[in-house]
Write a protein that holds these residues in place. Structure first.
Motif, PDB file in Angstrom:
ATOM      1  N   ASN A 189       0.964  -1.367   0.044  1.00 14.26           N
ATOM      2  CA  ASN A 189      -0.056  -0.066  -0.127  1.00 14.26           C
ATOM      3  C   ASN A 189       0.860   1.268   0.003  1.00 14.26           C
ATOM      4  OD1 ASN A 189      -1.525   2.137   0.710  1.00 14.26           O
ATOM      5  ND2 ASN A 189      -2.368   1.420   2.314  1.00 14.26           N
ATOM      6  N   VAL A 190       1.115   2.013  -1.030  1.00 11.69           N
ATOM      7  CA  VAL A 190       2.083   2.973  -1.427  1.00 11.69           C
ATOM      8  C   VAL A 190       1.630   4.158  -0.473  1.00 11.69           C
ATOM      9  CG1 VAL A 190       2.656   2.120  -3.631  1.00 11.69           C
ATOM     10  CG2 VAL A 190       0.901   3.829  -3.369  1.00 11.69           C
ATOM     11  N   THR A 191       0.438   4.366   0.062  1.00 13.55           N
ATOM     12  CA  THR A 191       0.021   5.259   0.969  1.00 13.55           C
ATOM     13  C   THR A 191       0.614   5.267   2.158  1.00 13.55           C
ATOM     14  OG1 THR A 191      -2.001   4.649   1.543  1.00 13.55           O
ATOM     15  CG2 THR A 191      -1.888   5.797  -0.625  1.00 13.55           C
ATOM     16  N   SER A 192       1.117   4.038   2.480  1.00 12.50           N
ATOM     17  CA  SER A 192       1.543   3.679   4.078  1.00 12.50           C
ATOM     18  C   SER A 192       3.019   3.549   4.284  1.00 12.50           C
ATOM     19  CB  SER A 192       0.598   2.472   4.732  1.00 12.50           C
ATOM     20  OG  SER A 192       1.393   1.879   5.752  1.00 12.50           O
ATOM     21  N   LEU A 193       3.747   4.441   5.060  1.00 15.89           N
ATOM     22  CA  LEU A 193       5.131   4.138   5.092  1.00 15.89           C
ATOM     23  C   LEU A 193       5.142   2.825   5.691  1.00 15.89           C
ATOM     24  CD1 LEU A 193       8.083   5.187   4.951  1.00 15.89           C
ATOM     25  CD2 LEU A 193       7.631   6.471   6.963  1.00 15.89           C
ATOM     26  N   ASP A 194       4.461   2.423   6.655  1.00 15.86           N
ATOM     27  CA  ASP A 194       4.870   0.911   7.150  1.00 15.86           C
ATOM     28  C   ASP A 194       4.635  -0.039   6.268  1.00 15.86           C
ATOM     29  OD1 ASP A 194       5.041   2.249   9.843  1.00 15.86           O
ATOM     30  OD2 ASP A 194       2.941   1.993  10.332  1.00 15.86           O
ATOM     31  N   SER A 195       3.803   0.162   5.435  1.00 15.29           N
ATOM     32  CA  SER A 195       3.414  -1.018   4.400  1.00 15.29           C
ATOM     33  C   SER A 195       4.788  -1.043   3.249  1.00 15.29           C
ATOM     34  CB  SER A 195       2.274  -0.874   3.597  1.00 15.29           C
ATOM     35  OG  SER A 195       2.185  -1.626   2.533  1.00 15.29           O
ATOM     36  N   VAL A 196       5.160   0.094   3.073  1.00 15.17           N
ATOM     37  CA  VAL A 196       6.505   0.151   2.157  1.00 15.17           C
ATOM     38  C   VAL A 196       7.801  -0.495   2.913  1.00 15.17           C
ATOM     39  CG1 VAL A 196       8.047   1.621   0.939  1.00 15.17           C
ATOM     40  CG2 VAL A 196       5.546   2.240   0.833  1.00 15.17           C
ATOM     41  N   ARG A 197       7.835  -0.153   4.213  1.00 12.42           N
ATOM     42  CA  ARG A 197       9.028  -0.684   4.942  1.00 12.42           C
ATOM     43  C   ARG A 197       8.836  -2.036   5.125  1.00 12.42           C
ATOM     44  NH1 ARG A 197       9.283   4.043   9.719  1.00 12.42           N
ATOM     45  NH2 ARG A 197      10.667   5.550   8.334  1.00 12.42           N
ATOM     46  N   THR A 198       7.471  -2.578   5.357  1.00 18.75           N
ATOM     47  CA  THR A 198       7.276  -3.959   5.509  1.00 18.75           C
ATOM     48  C   THR A 198       7.817  -4.759   4.277  1.00 18.75           C
ATOM     49  OG1 THR A 198       5.753  -3.473   7.127  1.00 18.75           O
ATOM     50  CG2 THR A 198       5.613  -5.716   5.933  1.00 18.75           C
ATOM     51  N   ALA A 199       7.342  -4.292   3.041  1.00 18.47           N
ATOM     52  CA  ALA A 199       7.700  -4.766   1.792  1.00 18.47           C
ATOM     53  C   ALA A 199       9.373  -5.018   1.771  1.00 18.47           C
ATOM     54  CB  ALA A 199       7.092  -4.123   0.529  1.00 18.47           C
ATOM     55  N   HIS A 200       9.950  -3.767   2.105  1.00 17.11           N
ATOM     56  CA  HIS A 200      11.287  -3.800   1.982  1.00 17.11           C
ATOM     57  C   HIS A 200      12.089  -4.736   2.839  1.00 17.11           C
ATOM     58  CE1 HIS A 200      15.308  -2.039   3.285  1.00 17.11           C
ATOM     59  NE2 HIS A 200      15.516  -2.013   1.769  1.00 17.11           N
ATOM     60  N   GLU A 201      11.516  -4.813   4.040  1.00 10.67           N
ATOM     61  CA  GLU A 201      12.131  -5.898   5.228  1.00 10.67           C
ATOM     62  C   GLU A 201      11.728  -7.277   4.470  1.00 10.67           C
ATOM     63  OE1 GLU A 201      10.031  -4.785   8.688  1.00 10.67           O
ATOM     64  OE2 GLU A 201      11.332  -2.900   8.738  1.00 10.67           O
TER      65      GLU A 201
END
Length: 279
Positions: A71-83
């Protein structure tokens, strides 16, 4: 010196495409896979990403594709994907910011049309800005920031011809609607977002210029997708080449911008609109 063809080779590199389940998103994935990249296919829901992967695999079984929810609107989601990718030993070399909401123009006579600027809903403005502009910023923060730390990478922002010109509202007029305030229009958000995305491209290109990260944009024109014939006729009159784009006509440009073929290019917006913005 490398041969011209080898400069387009993305073998050994990993690309991540946001909003990859859409019409052009799948084309961007196919273009990168065709050039040899492993591609992380992302969308707001895992089901959409997996459906895109299945469809693309059917067309090209040898493609190295991985579905992932972001979910590109959520920094947490982007960070989770990165992790999650880091946990699998996956490092993103190429980021394609494609996710966006393209509001379709429809007519509902009898009330003030909500697409018109005077009646445009603030929540809709906020939602579309969040996906189309905040999303690319967050993805660039996380994935582009890592590229900068490594000293190499590419970010490609998918803009639009409406990031270069304003919408021609004559395209959307309905002859059976007599009141001007009821005429549908292309909403304010899309063009504003795409103009902003080109601005973000220039900002990041200079910000990371000495960190080995190139940032460019591409501004596609309209893609033919069985739209209303009357609309297509009106639009093609505005295009010097006299037609809309075929769905796969941007693939080579994406390969160019994401590969070493464009190694001395950053901060630029490649306009491919059949000449529309020239008139």
């Amino acid at each position: 010196m490398a041969s011209p063809s080898s400069r387009y080779d993305l073998t050994g590199r990993t690309a991540l495409v946001t909003g990859a389940g859409g019409l052009l998103g799948r084309q961007h994935v196919a273009a990168l896979a065709e050039a040899g990249a492993r591609v992380v296919v992302t969308d707001v829901g895992l089901a959409q990403a997996e459906t895109a992967v299945a469809s693309l695999k059917q067309a090209e079984p040898s493609s190295d594709l991985m579905a992932l929810e972001i979910n590109v609107t959520s920094l947490d989601s982007v960070r989770t994907a990165h992790e999650r990718l880091a946990g699998r030993g996956v490092t993103v070399d190429i980021l394609v910011n494609n996710a966006a909401i393209d509001p379709k123009v429809t007519s509902a006579p009898g009330v003030m049309h909500s697409s018109r600027f005077e009646a445009f809903p603030v929540p809709q403005w906020q939602t579309e800005i969040a996906v189309g502009l905040t999303g690319p910023m967050l993805c660039a923060q996380v994935f582009g920031g890592e590229m900068a730390r490594r000293g190499r990478g590419v970010v490609l922002n998918i803009a639009s011809d409406l990031g270069v010109i304003a919408p021609d509202q004559r395209l959307y007029r309905q002859p059976n609607v007599s009141r001007e305030e009821e005429q549908p229009v292309k909403p304010v958000t899309y063009s504003v977002i795409k103009h902003g995305l080109i601005g973000l491209t220039k900002y990041l290109a200079t910000y990371w210029a000495d960190h080995g990260v190139r940032v460019n944009a591409i501004s596609p024109g309209g893609v033919f997708n069985n739209q209303d014939p009357a609309f297509v006729e009106r639009l093609t009159r505005l295009i010097p080449m006299g037609r809309m784009a075929e769905v796969d006509e941007y693939r080579a440009a994406v390969q160019f911008l994401c590969s070493d073929a464009s190694s001395y290019m950053t901060g630029q917006n490649l306009v491919m609109d059949g000449g529309r913005s020239v008139w």
